[in-house]
Design a protein around this motif. Sequence first.
Motif, PDB file in Angstrom:
ATOM      1  N   MET A  34     -11.581   5.913  -5.121  1.00  0.00           N
ATOM      2  CA  MET A  34     -11.847   4.511  -4.802  1.00  0.00           C
ATOM      3  C   MET A  34     -10.813   3.902  -3.861  1.00  0.00           C
ATOM      4  O   MET A  34     -11.010   2.810  -3.335  1.00  0.00           O
ATOM      5  CB  MET A  34     -11.937   3.694  -6.089  1.00  0.00           C
ATOM      6  CG  MET A  34     -13.145   4.051  -6.937  1.00  0.00           C
ATOM      7  SD  MET A  34     -13.375   2.920  -8.326  1.00  0.00           S
ATOM      8  CE  MET A  34     -12.008   3.408  -9.387  1.00  0.00           C
ATOM      9  N   SER A  35      -9.698   4.598  -3.649  1.00  0.00           N
ATOM     10  CA  SER A  35      -8.675   4.074  -2.745  1.00  0.00           C
ATOM     11  C   SER A  35      -7.909   5.238  -2.139  1.00  0.00           C
ATOM     12  O   SER A  35      -8.030   6.387  -2.574  1.00  0.00           O
ATOM     13  CB  SER A  35      -7.709   3.144  -3.500  1.00  0.00           C
ATOM     14  OG  SER A  35      -6.986   3.876  -4.476  1.00  0.00           O
ATOM     15  N   GLY A  36      -7.118   4.926  -1.106  1.00  0.00           N
ATOM     16  CA  GLY A  36      -6.307   5.940  -0.457  1.00  0.00           C
ATOM     17  C   GLY A  36      -5.006   5.334   0.050  1.00  0.00           C
ATOM     18  O   GLY A  36      -4.874   4.108   0.150  1.00  0.00           O
ATOM     19  N   ARG A  37      -4.048   6.169   0.379  1.00  0.00           N
ATOM     20  CA  ARG A  37      -2.760   5.717   0.885  1.00  0.00           C
ATOM     21  C   ARG A  37      -2.780   5.679   2.405  1.00  0.00           C
ATOM     22  O   ARG A  37      -3.410   6.515   3.051  1.00  0.00           O
ATOM     23  CB  ARG A  37      -1.641   6.647   0.416  1.00  0.00           C
ATOM     24  CG  ARG A  37      -1.576   6.878  -1.081  1.00  0.00           C
ATOM     25  CD  ARG A  37      -1.212   5.623  -1.839  1.00  0.00           C
ATOM     26  NE  ARG A  37       0.122   5.145  -1.501  1.00  0.00           N
ATOM     27  CZ  ARG A  37       0.687   4.066  -2.058  1.00  0.00           C
ATOM     28  NH1 ARG A  37       0.002   3.348  -2.950  1.00  0.00           N
ATOM     29  NH2 ARG A  37       1.901   3.685  -1.716  1.00  0.00           N
ATOM     30  N   ARG A  38      -2.086   4.689   2.985  1.00  0.00           N
ATOM     31  CA  ARG A  38      -2.047   4.557   4.438  1.00  0.00           C
ATOM     32  C   ARG A  38      -0.663   4.073   4.864  1.00  0.00           C
ATOM     33  O   ARG A  38      -0.065   3.195   4.224  1.00  0.00           O
ATOM     34  CB  ARG A  38      -3.123   3.571   4.906  1.00  0.00           C
ATOM     35  CG  ARG A  38      -3.263   3.505   6.423  1.00  0.00           C
ATOM     36  CD  ARG A  38      -4.384   2.554   6.822  1.00  0.00           C
ATOM     37  NE  ARG A  38      -4.563   2.530   8.248  1.00  0.00           N
ATOM     38  CZ  ARG A  38      -5.342   3.348   8.941  1.00  0.00           C
ATOM     39  NH1 ARG A  38      -6.033   4.283   8.315  1.00  0.00           N
ATOM     40  NH2 ARG A  38      -5.456   3.233  10.251  1.00  0.00           N
ATOM     41  N   ALA A  39      -0.180   4.660   5.960  1.00  0.00           N
ATOM     42  CA  ALA A  39       1.105   4.224   6.518  1.00  0.00           C
ATOM     43  C   ALA A  39       0.936   2.864   7.175  1.00  0.00           C
ATOM     44  O   ALA A  39      -0.015   2.632   7.916  1.00  0.00           O
ATOM     45  CB  ALA A  39       1.608   5.242   7.541  1.00  0.00           C
ATOM     46  N   ILE A  40       1.851   1.961   6.889  1.00  0.00           N
ATOM     47  CA  ILE A  40       1.796   0.606   7.446  1.00  0.00           C
ATOM     48  C   ILE A  40       3.206   0.192   7.866  1.00  0.00           C
ATOM     49  O   ILE A  40       4.181   0.907   7.625  1.00  0.00           O
ATOM     50  CB  ILE A  40       1.250  -0.414   6.422  1.00  0.00           C
ATOM     51  CG1 ILE A  40       2.220  -0.539   5.220  1.00  0.00           C
ATOM     52  CG2 ILE A  40      -0.153  -0.036   5.965  1.00  0.00           C
ATOM     53  CD1 ILE A  40       1.929  -1.713   4.325  1.00  0.00           C
ATOM     54  N   VAL A  41       3.291  -0.979   8.483  1.00  0.00           N
ATOM     55  CA  VAL A  41       4.580  -1.618   8.748  1.00  0.00           C
ATOM     56  C   VAL A  41       4.611  -2.900   7.932  1.00  0.00           C
ATOM     57  O   VAL A  41       3.715  -3.745   8.040  1.00  0.00           O
ATOM     58  CB  VAL A  41       4.770  -1.927  10.246  1.00  0.00           C
ATOM     59  CG1 VAL A  41       6.058  -2.718  10.458  1.00  0.00           C
ATOM     60  CG2 VAL A  41       4.789  -0.640  11.060  1.00  0.00           C
ATOM     61  N   ARG A  42       5.607  -3.045   7.089  1.00  0.00           N
ATOM     62  CA  ARG A  42       5.704  -4.204   6.199  1.00  0.00           C
ATOM     63  C   ARG A  42       6.875  -5.085   6.614  1.00  0.00           C
ATOM     64  O   ARG A  42       7.968  -4.586   6.927  1.00  0.00           O
ATOM     65  CB  ARG A  42       5.877  -3.733   4.755  1.00  0.00           C
ATOM     66  CG  ARG A  42       6.087  -4.886   3.767  1.00  0.00           C
ATOM     67  CD  ARG A  42       6.152  -4.375   2.339  1.00  0.00           C
ATOM     68  NE  ARG A  42       4.839  -3.909   1.912  1.00  0.00           N
ATOM     69  CZ  ARG A  42       4.627  -2.762   1.280  1.00  0.00           C
ATOM     70  NH1 ARG A  42       5.648  -1.943   1.038  1.00  0.00           N
ATOM     71  NH2 ARG A  42       3.417  -2.406   0.907  1.00  0.00           N
ATOM     72  N   PHE A  43       6.644  -6.389   6.616  1.00  0.00           N
ATOM     73  CA  PHE A  43       7.726  -7.345   6.851  1.00  0.00           C
ATOM     74  C   PHE A  43       8.180  -7.863   5.502  1.00  0.00           C
ATOM     75  O   PHE A  43       7.405  -8.483   4.752  1.00  0.00           O
ATOM     76  CB  PHE A  43       7.257  -8.502   7.725  1.00  0.00           C
ATOM     77  CG  PHE A  43       8.347  -9.500   8.009  1.00  0.00           C
ATOM     78  CD1 PHE A  43       9.368  -9.204   8.896  1.00  0.00           C
ATOM     79  CD2 PHE A  43       8.358 -10.726   7.372  1.00  0.00           C
ATOM     80  CE1 PHE A  43      10.382 -10.113   9.151  1.00  0.00           C
ATOM     81  CE2 PHE A  43       9.352 -11.650   7.610  1.00  0.00           C
ATOM     82  CZ  PHE A  43      10.373 -11.344   8.511  1.00  0.00           C
TER      83      PHE A  43
ATOM     84  N   GLU B 105       8.861   0.601   7.863  1.00  0.00           N
ATOM     85  CA  GLU B 105       7.730   1.465   7.584  1.00  0.00           C
ATOM     86  C   GLU B 105       7.538   1.587   6.077  1.00  0.00           C
ATOM     87  O   GLU B 105       8.498   1.625   5.318  1.00  0.00           O
ATOM     88  CB  GLU B 105       7.950   2.850   8.201  1.00  0.00           C
ATOM     89  CG  GLU B 105       7.950   2.831   9.723  1.00  0.00           C
ATOM     90  CD  GLU B 105       8.104   4.226  10.315  1.00  0.00           C
ATOM     91  OE1 GLU B 105       8.299   5.178   9.519  1.00  0.00           O
ATOM     92  OE2 GLU B 105       8.034   4.363  11.544  1.00  0.00           O
ATOM     93  N   ALA B 106       6.259   1.655   5.671  1.00  0.00           N
ATOM     94  CA  ALA B 106       5.957   1.743   4.249  1.00  0.00           C
ATOM     95  C   ALA B 106       4.581   2.386   4.077  1.00  0.00           C
ATOM     96  O   ALA B 106       3.921   2.743   5.060  1.00  0.00           O
ATOM     97  CB  ALA B 106       5.990   0.363   3.604  1.00  0.00           C
ATOM     98  N   GLU B 107       4.170   2.529   2.838  1.00  0.00           N
ATOM     99  CA  GLU B 107       2.833   2.995   2.509  1.00  0.00           C
ATOM    100  C   GLU B 107       2.150   1.949   1.660  1.00  0.00           C
ATOM    101  O   GLU B 107       2.801   1.231   0.891  1.00  0.00           O
ATOM    102  CB  GLU B 107       2.882   4.319   1.714  1.00  0.00           C
ATOM    103  CG  GLU B 107       2.713   5.545   2.572  1.00  0.00           C
ATOM    104  CD  GLU B 107       2.361   6.777   1.733  1.00  0.00           C
ATOM    105  OE1 GLU B 107       2.397   6.684   0.493  1.00  0.00           O
ATOM    106  OE2 GLU B 107       2.057   7.813   2.340  1.00  0.00           O
ATOM    107  N   ASP B 108       0.834   1.837   1.821  1.00  0.00           N
ATOM    108  CA  ASP B 108       0.088   0.884   1.006  1.00  0.00           C
ATOM    109  C   ASP B 108      -1.172   1.560   0.491  1.00  0.00           C
ATOM    110  O   ASP B 108      -1.720   2.476   1.125  1.00  0.00           O
ATOM    111  CB  ASP B 108      -0.281  -0.352   1.845  1.00  0.00           C
ATOM    112  CG  ASP B 108      -0.625  -1.546   0.976  1.00  0.00           C
ATOM    113  OD1 ASP B 108      -0.379  -1.489  -0.238  1.00  0.00           O
ATOM    114  OD2 ASP B 108      -1.154  -2.541   1.515  1.00  0.00           O
ATOM    115  N   GLU B 109      -1.635   1.107  -0.665  1.00  0.00           N
ATOM    116  CA  GLU B 109      -2.880   1.610  -1.231  1.00  0.00           C
ATOM    117  C   GLU B 109      -4.026   0.747  -0.722  1.00  0.00           C
ATOM    118  O   GLU B 109      -3.995  -0.483  -0.861  1.00  0.00           O
ATOM    119  CB  GLU B 109      -2.831   1.577  -2.761  1.00  0.00           C
ATOM    120  CG  GLU B 109      -4.038   2.227  -3.413  1.00  0.00           C
ATOM    121  CD  GLU B 109      -3.933   2.248  -4.928  1.00  0.00           C
ATOM    122  OE1 GLU B 109      -4.873   2.747  -5.579  1.00  0.00           O
ATOM    123  OE2 GLU B 109      -2.914   1.757  -5.461  1.00  0.00           O
TER     124      GLU B 109
END
Length: 266
Positions: free
Chosen positions: A5-14, A21-25
Amino acid sequence: MIHSMSGRRAIVRFSDGRLQEAEDEIVKEFPLTIYVNGEEFATMVCTPAQLEEMVVGFLASEGVILFKRDIKSLEIDESRGFAYVELTKQIDTSPLAYSKRFIGSCCGKSRQFYFQHDVKTAKTSMADIHLTPSQCVELMKSMQAESVLFKGTGGVHNAALCSAGEIIAVRTDIGRHNALDKLYGYCLLNDIAIRSKILVFSGRISSEVLTKAAKIGVGIVLSKSAPTDLAIELAEDLNITAVGFVRGSSFNVYSHPERIIEEKER
């Protein structure tokens, strides 16, 4: 092919004043096209879980079926995004048969806009059920405690079917209607009587949500959000108790408050 139902993705977080750089579900969107008796009927964008329940609940909500025995066969092809339903009867699958709007009356009281099939399938509640304030609060807390996907992604709606004392089933989806259809399908597939049940919902109570609740057949709807004015009017007409802003230890009752009783009265 089984979809999570979900997956992990590389993102940029402020955060904390800087970019990093971070990961988000991220919750997944899954298009499912439903064929009824060999004809394309509808395409739904949903969370890929409990798809059989969703299809059954959707068809019941649309007035295509009344009971699970109306379905001769149901096959889900997740790899291609198709659901194939064969019914024990022939139906009119043309778009006009299930999308024509007209102005009708609800219980002879108020003039509202409805889909044609809404009038046929929405039920006036005959539920003889009562909740105390503490039960309302606890049912909402219980649903939220089971909302694992929402906690991870923040991108889904949650709906729970409950008795006065406990949660029976919780369903999650990116579409609020889909979450309700999954509960409806769960009840039909498992022969669960709905008349004495409660619907607990994470989103606002719109007229469409209230109509869906009426089709399912519950007598009380609890939401952590607000109702709309049309939803309240429909709840009054359909004898449904609509309770909104169930947050912490408080809430508002917008229709048929007689089902919410003081603790000492029980």
